[in-house]
Design a protein around this motif. Sequence first.
Motif, PDB file in Angstrom:
ATOM      1  N   LYS A   1      39.557  21.576  -2.542  1.00 31.68           N
ATOM      2  CA  LYS A   1      37.723  22.053  -2.611  1.00 31.68           C
ATOM      3  C   LYS A   1      36.690  20.878  -3.116  1.00 31.68           C
ATOM      4  CE  LYS A   1      37.973  26.439  -1.194  1.00 31.68           C
ATOM      5  NZ  LYS A   1      36.957  26.844  -0.193  1.00 31.68           N
ATOM      6  N   VAL A   2      36.226  20.764  -2.112  1.00 32.55           N
ATOM      7  CA  VAL A   2      35.168  19.291  -2.043  1.00 32.55           C
ATOM      8  C   VAL A   2      33.531  20.591  -2.365  1.00 32.55           C
ATOM      9  CG1 VAL A   2      36.151  17.334  -2.407  1.00 32.55           C
ATOM     10  CG2 VAL A   2      35.614  18.683  -0.418  1.00 32.55           C
ATOM     11  N   ASP A   3      33.992  21.442  -2.395  1.00 35.70           N
ATOM     12  CA  ASP A   3      32.222  22.391  -1.153  1.00 35.70           C
ATOM     13  C   ASP A   3      31.507  22.017  -2.355  1.00 35.70           C
ATOM     14  OD1 ASP A   3      34.419  23.676  -0.373  1.00 35.70           O
ATOM     15  OD2 ASP A   3      33.204  25.906  -0.389  1.00 35.70           O
ATOM     16  N   SER A   4      31.575  21.799  -3.791  1.00 34.43           N
ATOM     17  CA  SER A   4      30.018  21.507  -4.377  1.00 34.43           C
ATOM     18  C   SER A   4      28.941  20.464  -4.196  1.00 34.43           C
ATOM     19  CB  SER A   4      30.281  21.589  -5.361  1.00 34.43           C
ATOM     20  OG  SER A   4      30.805  20.519  -6.273  1.00 34.43           O
ATOM     21  N   PHE A   5      29.571  19.346  -3.657  1.00 37.29           N
ATOM     22  CA  PHE A   5      29.194  17.817  -2.824  1.00 37.29           C
ATOM     23  C   PHE A   5      29.608  17.405  -1.377  1.00 37.29           C
ATOM     24  CE2 PHE A   5      33.409  15.114  -3.884  1.00 37.29           C
ATOM     25  CZ  PHE A   5      33.990  16.680  -4.406  1.00 37.29           C
ATOM     26  N   LEU A   6      30.550  17.997  -0.818  1.00 36.45           N
ATOM     27  CA  LEU A   6      30.728  17.213   0.477  1.00 36.45           C
ATOM     28  C   LEU A   6      30.794  18.566   1.704  1.00 36.45           C
ATOM     29  CD1 LEU A   6      34.066  15.140  -0.106  1.00 36.45           C
ATOM     30  CD2 LEU A   6      31.781  14.239   0.209  1.00 36.45           C
ATOM     31  N   ASN A   7      31.387  19.311   1.200  1.00 35.50           N
ATOM     32  CA  ASN A   7      32.097  20.899   2.038  1.00 35.50           C
ATOM     33  C   ASN A   7      30.759  22.314   2.719  1.00 35.50           C
ATOM     34  OD1 ASN A   7      34.138  19.340   3.178  1.00 35.50           O
ATOM     35  ND2 ASN A   7      35.516  20.347   2.893  1.00 35.50           N
ATOM     36  N   HIS A   8      30.110  21.909   1.330  1.00 41.06           N
ATOM     37  CA  HIS A   8      29.683  23.069   1.634  1.00 41.06           C
ATOM     38  C   HIS A   8      27.402  22.964   1.067  1.00 41.06           C
ATOM     39  CE1 HIS A   8      28.142  27.283   1.745  1.00 41.06           C
ATOM     40  NE2 HIS A   8      28.962  27.730   1.005  1.00 41.06           N
ATOM     41  N   GLN A   9      27.687  22.786  -0.129  1.00 38.18           N
ATOM     42  CA  GLN A   9      26.510  22.035  -0.521  1.00 38.18           C
ATOM     43  C   GLN A   9      27.179  20.767  -0.678  1.00 38.18           C
ATOM     44  OE1 GLN A   9      23.981  21.983  -4.234  1.00 38.18           O
ATOM     45  NE2 GLN A   9      25.835  21.411  -4.783  1.00 38.18           N
ATOM     46  N   LEU A  10      25.736  19.478   0.335  1.00 36.15           N
ATOM     47  CA  LEU A  10      26.102  18.430   0.234  1.00 36.15           C
ATOM     48  C   LEU A  10      25.494  17.323  -0.441  1.00 36.15           C
ATOM     49  CD1 LEU A  10      25.972  18.253   4.561  1.00 36.15           C
ATOM     50  CD2 LEU A  10      27.745  19.844   3.178  1.00 36.15           C
ATOM     51  N   ASN A  11      25.760  16.506  -1.211  1.00 35.80           N
ATOM     52  CA  ASN A  11      25.775  15.663  -2.213  1.00 35.80           C
ATOM     53  C   ASN A  11      25.286  14.003  -1.078  1.00 35.80           C
ATOM     54  OD1 ASN A  11      24.655  13.236  -3.321  1.00 35.80           O
ATOM     55  ND2 ASN A  11      25.379  14.765  -5.316  1.00 35.80           N
ATOM     56  N   ILE A  12      23.085  14.238  -1.062  1.00 44.14           N
ATOM     57  CA  ILE A  12      22.998  13.099  -0.200  1.00 44.14           C
ATOM     58  C   ILE A  12      23.640  11.930  -0.853  1.00 44.14           C
ATOM     59  CG2 ILE A  12      20.520  13.234  -0.720  1.00 44.14           C
ATOM     60  CD1 ILE A  12      22.315  13.524   3.121  1.00 44.14           C
ATOM     61  N   ASP A  13      22.801  11.558  -1.587  1.00 56.23           N
ATOM     62  CA  ASP A  13      23.237  10.340  -2.654  1.00 56.23           C
ATOM     63  C   ASP A  13      24.642   9.561  -2.096  1.00 56.23           C
ATOM     64  OD1 ASP A  13      21.367   9.853  -3.706  1.00 56.23           O
ATOM     65  OD2 ASP A  13      21.672  11.283  -5.416  1.00 56.23           O
ATOM     66  N   LEU A  14      26.280  10.645  -2.353  1.00 60.37           N
ATOM     67  CA  LEU A  14      27.071  10.778  -1.517  1.00 60.37           C
ATOM     68  C   LEU A  14      26.930  10.415  -0.374  1.00 60.37           C
ATOM     69  CD1 LEU A  14      29.996   9.671  -2.245  1.00 60.37           C
ATOM     70  CD2 LEU A  14      30.258  11.991  -2.848  1.00 60.37           C
ATOM     71  N   TYR A  15      26.702  10.543   0.173  1.00 59.98           N
ATOM     72  CA  TYR A  15      26.795  10.668   1.725  1.00 59.98           C
ATOM     73  C   TYR A  15      26.515   9.443   2.550  1.00 59.98           C
ATOM     74  CZ  TYR A  15      28.848  14.559   3.916  1.00 59.98           C
ATOM     75  OH  TYR A  15      29.772  16.297   4.418  1.00 59.98           O
ATOM     76  N   LYS A  16      25.225   8.844   1.815  1.00 59.25           N
ATOM     77  CA  LYS A  16      24.464   7.903   1.933  1.00 59.25           C
ATOM     78  C   LYS A  16      25.285   6.794   2.254  1.00 59.25           C
ATOM     79  CE  LYS A  16      19.854   8.867   0.058  1.00 59.25           C
ATOM     80  NZ  LYS A  16      18.799   8.363   0.144  1.00 59.25           N
ATOM     81  N   GLU A  17      26.307   7.048   0.779  1.00 59.57           N
ATOM     82  CA  GLU A  17      26.840   6.383   1.033  1.00 59.57           C
ATOM     83  C   GLU A  17      28.514   5.836   1.695  1.00 59.57           C
ATOM     84  OE1 GLU A  17      26.759   3.231  -1.583  1.00 59.57           O
ATOM     85  OE2 GLU A  17      24.598   4.227  -1.848  1.00 59.57           O
ATOM     86  N   ILE A  18      29.062   6.947   1.812  1.00 59.74           N
ATOM     87  CA  ILE A  18      29.929   7.626   2.892  1.00 59.74           C
ATOM     88  C   ILE A  18      29.276   6.611   4.074  1.00 59.74           C
ATOM     89  CG2 ILE A  18      30.920   8.761   4.114  1.00 59.74           C
ATOM     90  CD1 ILE A  18      30.594  10.923   1.998  1.00 59.74           C
ATOM     91  N   GLY A  19      28.577   7.132   4.803  1.00 60.19           N
ATOM     92  CA  GLY A  19      27.809   6.184   6.299  1.00 60.19           C
ATOM     93  C   GLY A  19      27.830   5.015   6.122  1.00 60.19           C
ATOM     94  N   LYS A  20      27.457   4.124   4.455  1.00 63.94           N
ATOM     95  CA  LYS A  20      27.361   2.810   4.565  1.00 63.94           C
ATOM     96  C   LYS A  20      28.755   2.327   4.472  1.00 63.94           C
ATOM     97  CE  LYS A  20      23.271   2.016   1.338  1.00 63.94           C
ATOM     98  NZ  LYS A  20      23.461   1.910   0.550  1.00 63.94           N
ATOM     99  N   GLU A  21      29.641   2.628   3.926  1.00 63.75           N
ATOM    100  CA  GLU A  21      31.013   2.553   4.214  1.00 63.75           C
ATOM    101  C   GLU A  21      31.324   2.326   4.855  1.00 63.75           C
ATOM    102  OE1 GLU A  21      32.122   1.273   0.656  1.00 63.75           O
ATOM    103  OE2 GLU A  21      34.247   0.985   0.868  1.00 63.75           O
ATOM    104  N   PHE A  22      31.596   3.943   5.795  1.00 66.08           N
ATOM    105  CA  PHE A  22      31.922   3.480   6.951  1.00 66.08           C
ATOM    106  C   PHE A  22      32.056   2.196   7.852  1.00 66.08           C
ATOM    107  CE2 PHE A  22      33.409   7.978   6.707  1.00 66.08           C
ATOM    108  CZ  PHE A  22      34.921   8.124   6.770  1.00 66.08           C
ATOM    109  N   TYR A  23      30.282   2.278   8.139  1.00 67.46           N
ATOM    110  CA  TYR A  23      30.222   1.125   8.250  1.00 67.46           C
ATOM    111  C   TYR A  23      31.126  -0.386   8.621  1.00 67.46           C
ATOM    112  CZ  TYR A  23      26.870  -2.442  10.756  1.00 67.46           C
ATOM    113  OH  TYR A  23      26.663  -2.996  11.606  1.00 67.46           O
ATOM    114  N   ASN A  24      30.444  -0.418   6.676  1.00 66.46           N
ATOM    115  CA  ASN A  24      31.387  -1.585   6.773  1.00 66.46           C
ATOM    116  C   ASN A  24      32.731  -1.702   6.994  1.00 66.46           C
ATOM    117  OD1 ASN A  24      29.066  -3.226   5.653  1.00 66.46           O
ATOM    118  ND2 ASN A  24      28.788  -1.537   3.882  1.00 66.46           N
TER     119      ASN A  24
END
Length: 188
Positions: free
Chosen positions: A21-44
């Motif tokens: 379960k990753v609901d507190s930062f990815l799947n229900h409440q979304l941690n935007i600092d982490l999401y920003k890094e995810i977007g950059k990482e997939f791009y790289n």
Amino acid sequence: MELMKEYIRKYGVVYSGNVLKVDSFLNHQLNIDLYKEIGKEFYNLFKDYRINKIVTIEASGIAFALITALNFNVPVVFGKKSKTNNMSNDFYCSNVYSYTHQTNYNILFSKQYLSKDDHVLIIDDFLANGCAIEGLIDIINQANASVEGIGIAIEKGFQDGGKKLRDRGYDVKSLAIIESMDNGIVFK
Ligand code: 5GP
């Protein structure tokens, strides 16, 4: 991706049936600092491919796909799990077994949003046995589009979805690969 692993170590909760379960930062409440890094990482990871579309499945996949698409500046198309009245009757459909719900469901894509000219990056939150990704590959094949790569936020490496896809030649890149979660979470 070290930041992803840190969040999983700190806030991930292991449930029975090998569900994380990753609901507190990815799947229900979304941690935007982490999401920003995810977007950059997939791009790289995938920037050298000729990607003009990102494909995922509702609902959890959309946030990952969108933040990645912002970096690529391309559209996202997501598979719908039910047909709405305002959806075109001309759609691609694939049947998928859901790991978390343990039932089958259809994913639907209007034909107008996928074509032979599309070079697709598939994005999803989890990779377990690979059924969700197989369904998306089936859709992309129906559209005669091409799969350039597959980006996964969290791969459960002790299940065989990743191996099956890589054996078939797909370029699967995961931000965190979990080797086991029987006695605490161990990453590959
Ligand atoms: P697969 O189709 O690869 O067996 O499973 C992937 C899909 O099931 C993902 O789209 C995700 O929604 C869900 N899933 C599989 N394992 C987990 C898990 O451990 N935690 C969560 N939250 N979802 C999972």
